[in-house]
Write a protein that holds these residues in place. Structure first.
Motif, PDB file in Angstrom:
ATOM      1  N   VAL A  72       0.838  -1.205   0.000  1.00 11.20           N
ATOM      2  CA  VAL A  72       0.000   0.000   0.000  1.00 11.20           C
ATOM      3  C   VAL A  72       0.874   1.256   0.000  1.00 11.20           C
ATOM      4  CG1 VAL A  72      -1.685   1.338   1.331  1.00 11.20           C
ATOM      5  CG2 VAL A  72      -1.988  -1.136   1.046  1.00 11.20           C
ATOM      6  N   ARG A  73       1.889   1.289   0.830  1.00 10.89           N
ATOM      7  CA  ARG A  73       2.776   2.465   0.873  1.00 10.89           C
ATOM      8  C   ARG A  73       3.470   2.684  -0.469  1.00 10.89           C
ATOM      9  NH1 ARG A  73       4.563   0.411   6.497  1.00 10.89           N
ATOM     10  NH2 ARG A  73       3.148   1.564   7.841  1.00 10.89           N
ATOM     11  N   ALA A  74       3.930   1.614  -1.083  1.00 11.75           N
ATOM     12  CA  ALA A  74       4.596   1.733  -2.378  1.00 11.75           C
ATOM     13  C   ALA A  74       3.624   2.185  -3.464  1.00 11.75           C
ATOM     14  CB  ALA A  74       5.234   0.403  -2.758  1.00 11.75           C
ATOM     15  N   ALA A  75       2.398   1.682  -3.431  1.00 15.31           N
ATOM     16  CA  ALA A  75       1.398   2.075  -4.423  1.00 15.31           C
ATOM     17  C   ALA A  75       1.027   3.552  -4.270  1.00 15.31           C
ATOM     18  CB  ALA A  75       0.153   1.198  -4.291  1.00 15.31           C
ATOM     19  N   VAL A  76       0.882   4.009  -3.041  1.00 19.50           N
ATOM     20  CA  VAL A  76       0.593   5.426  -2.790  1.00 19.50           C
ATOM     21  C   VAL A  76       1.754   6.289  -3.274  1.00 19.50           C
ATOM     22  CG1 VAL A  76       0.294   7.159  -0.960  1.00 19.50           C
ATOM     23  CG2 VAL A  76      -1.042   5.038  -0.905  1.00 19.50           C
ATOM     24  N   ALA A  77       2.970   5.864  -2.982  1.00 21.89           N
ATOM     25  CA  ALA A  77       4.152   6.626  -3.411  1.00 21.89           C
ATOM     26  C   ALA A  77       4.226   6.707  -4.937  1.00 21.89           C
ATOM     27  CB  ALA A  77       5.423   5.985  -2.850  1.00 21.89           C
ATOM     28  N   LEU A  78       3.883   5.622  -5.624  1.00 25.32           N
ATOM     29  CA  LEU A  78       3.878   5.652  -7.084  1.00 25.32           C
ATOM     30  C   LEU A  78       2.862   6.660  -7.612  1.00 25.32           C
ATOM     31  CD1 LEU A  78       4.270   1.885  -7.998  1.00 25.32           C
ATOM     32  CD2 LEU A  78       5.756   3.748  -8.761  1.00 25.32           C
ATOM     33  N   ASN A  79       1.677   6.684  -7.013  1.00 30.55           N
ATOM     34  CA  ASN A  79       0.675   7.665  -7.449  1.00 30.55           C
ATOM     35  C   ASN A  79       1.150   9.087  -7.195  1.00 30.55           C
ATOM     36  OD1 ASN A  79      -0.987   5.625  -8.295  1.00 30.55           O
ATOM     37  ND2 ASN A  79      -2.735   6.243  -7.051  1.00 30.55           N
ATOM     38  N   GLU A  80       1.863   9.298  -6.104  1.00 33.06           N
ATOM     39  CA  GLU A  80       2.392  10.634  -5.827  1.00 33.06           C
ATOM     40  C   GLU A  80       3.455  11.027  -6.848  1.00 33.06           C
ATOM     41  OE1 GLU A  80       3.816  10.636  -1.806  1.00 33.06           O
ATOM     42  OE2 GLU A  80       1.815  10.424  -0.960  1.00 33.06           O
ATOM     43  N   THR A  81       4.286  10.071  -7.235  1.00 25.54           N
ATOM     44  CA  THR A  81       5.390  10.342  -8.153  1.00 25.54           C
ATOM     45  C   THR A  81       4.948  10.376  -9.612  1.00 25.54           C
ATOM     46  OG1 THR A  81       6.752   9.043  -6.640  1.00 25.54           O
ATOM     47  CG2 THR A  81       7.762   9.679  -8.682  1.00 25.54           C
ATOM     48  N   VAL A  82       4.179   9.363 -10.007  1.00 23.40           N
ATOM     49  CA  VAL A  82       3.822   9.193 -11.409  1.00 23.40           C
ATOM     50  C   VAL A  82       2.498   9.867 -11.752  1.00 23.40           C
ATOM     51  CG1 VAL A  82       3.440   7.442 -13.209  1.00 23.40           C
ATOM     52  CG2 VAL A  82       5.073   7.003 -11.385  1.00 23.40           C
ATOM     53  N   GLY A  83       1.624   9.988 -10.760  1.00 26.81           N
ATOM     54  CA  GLY A  83       0.317  10.607 -10.983  1.00 26.81           C
ATOM     55  C   GLY A  83      -0.802   9.588 -10.965  1.00 26.81           C
ATOM     56  N   ASP A  84      -1.988  10.073 -11.182  1.00 22.86           N
ATOM     57  CA  ASP A  84      -3.200   9.250 -11.184  1.00 22.86           C
ATOM     58  C   ASP A  84      -3.071   8.180 -12.271  1.00 22.86           C
ATOM     59  OD1 ASP A  84      -5.769   8.180 -11.535  1.00 22.86           O
ATOM     60  OD2 ASP A  84      -6.756  10.108 -11.312  1.00 22.86           O
ATOM     61  N   PRO A  85      -3.172   6.907 -11.913  1.00 22.21           N
ATOM     62  CA  PRO A  85      -3.005   5.855 -12.919  1.00 22.21           C
ATOM     63  C   PRO A  85      -4.100   5.830 -13.968  1.00 22.21           C
ATOM     64  CG  PRO A  85      -3.669   4.893 -10.836  1.00 22.21           C
ATOM     65  CD  PRO A  85      -3.402   6.354 -10.578  1.00 22.21           C
TER      66      PRO A  85
END
Length: 89
Positions: A72-85
């Motif tokens: 969950v933490r990694a998925a949230v961080a990806l959305n913060e970095t890469v944006g809304d999937p």
């Protein structure tokens, strides 16, 4: 934030992060950026739109709480970095 969407429980942080779908014989954890999280949980299978990868949990499935939190933490961080999937932000 969480809400019911597509008849499932969906957690959001800068777009959808995790979908939880309860079925009679299993529970699915679907991560929108699951394809990028396979190094944390290689049992996620399938494919689909938005790099979605589900993890099917059955009664006998072993899954550590620490692994779930890390995903969950990694998925949230990806959305913060890469944006809304979904690209709708």
């Amino acid at each position: 934030m969480r809400r019911i969407k597509w008849t499932h429980l969906v957690y959001f942080s800068n777009g959808p992060v995790l979908l939880i779908r309860a079925e009679k014989e299993r529970v699915l954890f679907g991560f929108w950026r699951g394809k990028r999280l396979l190094h944390l949980e290689p049992r996620m299978t399938g494919g689909g739109k938005y790099e979605l990868r589900p993890l099917a949990l059955r009664r006998e499935t072993q899954l550590e709480r620490a692994t779930v939190l890390e995903l969950v933490r990694a998925a949230v961080a990806l959305n913060e970095t890469v944006g809304d999937p979904t690209g709708t932000a």
